[in-house]
Design an enzyme around this catalytic site. Structure first.
Site, mmCIF file in Angstrom:
data_model
loop_
_atom_site.group_PDB
_atom_site.id
_atom_site.type_symbol
_atom_site.label_atom_id
_atom_site.label_comp_id
_atom_site.label_asym_id
_atom_site.label_seq_id
_atom_site.Cartn_x
_atom_site.Cartn_y
_atom_site.Cartn_z
ATOM 1 N N ASP B 48 29.115 45.317 24.252
ATOM 2 C CA ASP B 48 27.970 46.074 24.771
ATOM 3 C C ASP B 48 27.054 45.193 25.269
ATOM 4 O O ASP B 48 27.100 43.902 25.455
ATOM 5 C CB ASP B 48 27.345 46.969 23.375
ATOM 6 C CG ASP B 48 28.056 48.040 22.984
ATOM 7 O OD1 ASP B 48 28.657 48.613 23.642
ATOM 8 O OD2 ASP B 48 27.667 48.730 21.984
ATOM 9 N N TYR B 106 35.527 39.343 14.947
ATOM 10 C CA TYR B 106 34.098 39.349 15.179
ATOM 11 C C TYR B 106 33.213 38.594 14.376
ATOM 12 O O TYR B 106 33.508 38.578 13.187
ATOM 13 C CB TYR B 106 33.520 40.756 15.269
ATOM 14 C CG TYR B 106 33.779 41.708 16.537
ATOM 15 C CD1 TYR B 106 33.177 41.400 17.678
ATOM 16 C CD2 TYR B 106 35.109 42.663 16.669
ATOM 17 C CE1 TYR B 106 33.456 42.226 18.810
ATOM 18 C CE2 TYR B 106 35.177 43.228 17.760
ATOM 19 C CZ TYR B 106 34.307 42.987 18.868
ATOM 20 O OH TYR B 106 34.598 43.979 20.131
#
Lengths: 252, 252
Positions: B48, B106
């Protein structure tokens, strides 16, 4: 008051006609706090465009009575996120953030990675060439003490007296970051002086200059002899001293 | 190819009509390299706006024969400084950077300082409230294994199957930085899932949720139960896996 700022979106500390500067940003916040009074902000010294501060010191005469903790909170709530006020105190009316300094600590970070690290481009210099830290460690002591640093001052400055005292000059390798961390503490620094010292130190480390070249450069007093200037992005004004130089930074 | 990028000036990975994105930036560089051929770039997945990558993987079909090392150099010389290509390899014509992934790692960095640190505002989340890391350490194991993560997926996604497997979920305190470092490794992550997991973990650490709340949230499958989403600035796509999950991240 002591403040930190990320310099990469500022055109330096000192107010300018057009560009965004730290001084102007603080004065605007104070203008709002006083509902329209112009309060002049004085810094311990300028930092150039792109240079950072972890402990810049400023003073101003606030027309009102606000306890330091409330002043910190108020300014932090009004200032942009690339600045932060860390400490504050009410000082004697004679105090001057610039003229009363007795010393400053500057740090310079040099990334040694092969390529420009996307996460460090605004926060370090970059030296992707072979460099021997031991050569730099041997070279730095020549800077200690009182010297004429004409060779290490950007031309164009208005200050005639180029004699300064360096109390502490050190370099360490940060393995986790793959960086050299240079620290310089002195009673004052000429325009671009730290950045020229770092660029010269790296050339010594690289072997392009002899280890004792700082000694020669101090002697010759010629800016053309120390050519390179490390970029602003790696430079941090760490602390400003008014009362005494911390024990660990004093000349031994 | 493996690449890193500082996400703070990108509107995410995926191409958009107007805004600057990573995919578009790489495609433009390839367009120049091929002197006008359109080469489609496929990423392992979107990141994003504001999200960073330390090891995003992309593939493309290059119309020509350039050894990987030269391709890395060529792209790095043409790409902006907030991106960097780290590795490259010629792969089988069937290889697909998105569809062939078997896992992703992540990382999420949370600054715990009282105020927003000017130097970290684009690179960490920020949690200036009391938080007990031991509560989070006790809570995270409930996430391990195969679960329906509906409660942790931003609404509006097109993906119906919300079942994912988390292989590794950990938090450490970095004292030097005064940060929590969260690491999650799984076979895939839903839209905003890591950021919602982190926000929920912080609420558990703060005592606003019970330690076993992850278990309940997985059961209820209701996005409204896990409300907060940590900001994009703290999130890093660290690595993408195609062959195997590294030993240290496997389910014990």
């Amino acid at each position: 008051m002591t403040m930190a700022y990320d310099g990469h979106l500022f055109h330096g500390f000192q107010k300018q006609i057009k560009d965004r500067t730290v001084q102007e940003t603080v004065e605007k916040a104070l203008f709002k706090m006083t509902k329209g009074k112009e309060v002049a902000v004085h810094g311990s010294g300028r930092t150039d465009a792109g240079v950072h501060a972890k402990g810049q010191v400023i003073h101003f005469d606030y027309p009102g009575n606000i306890p330091p903790q409330n002043m910190i909170r108020a300014l932090n709530s009004m200032m942009p996120l690339d600045t932060i006020f860390l400490a504050g105190a009410i000082v004697d009316a004679n105090f001057h953030a610039q003229f009363d300094t007795i010393g400053k600590w500057y740090r310079y970070r040099v990334d040694l990675g092969r390529y420009t690290d996307p996460f460090k481009r605004f926060y370090t210099g970059h030296y992707p060439y072979p460099v021997d830290i031991e050569r730099i460690k041997l070279a730095l002591p020549a800077l200690l003490g009182e010297h004429d640093f004409t060779s290490f001052a950007a031309s164009g400055g208005v200050i005639k007296n180029k004699v300064r005292t360096i109390y502490y000059a050190n370099v360490e390798y940060d393995e986790g970051q793959n960086e050299f961390i240079f620290d310089f503490v002195g009673n004052g620094f000429l325009y671009n002086m730290v950045r020229i010292l770092v660029a010269t130190a790296l050339e010594i480390g690289n072997g392009r200059r002899p280890i004792d070249d700082f000694k020669r450069l101090i002697m010759v007093r010629d800016r053309n002899e120390a050519r390179a200037t490390a970029p602003a992005s790696g430079l941090y004004l760490q602390e400003v001293y008014y009362d005494e130089i911390p024990e660990q930074f004093r000349l031994k």
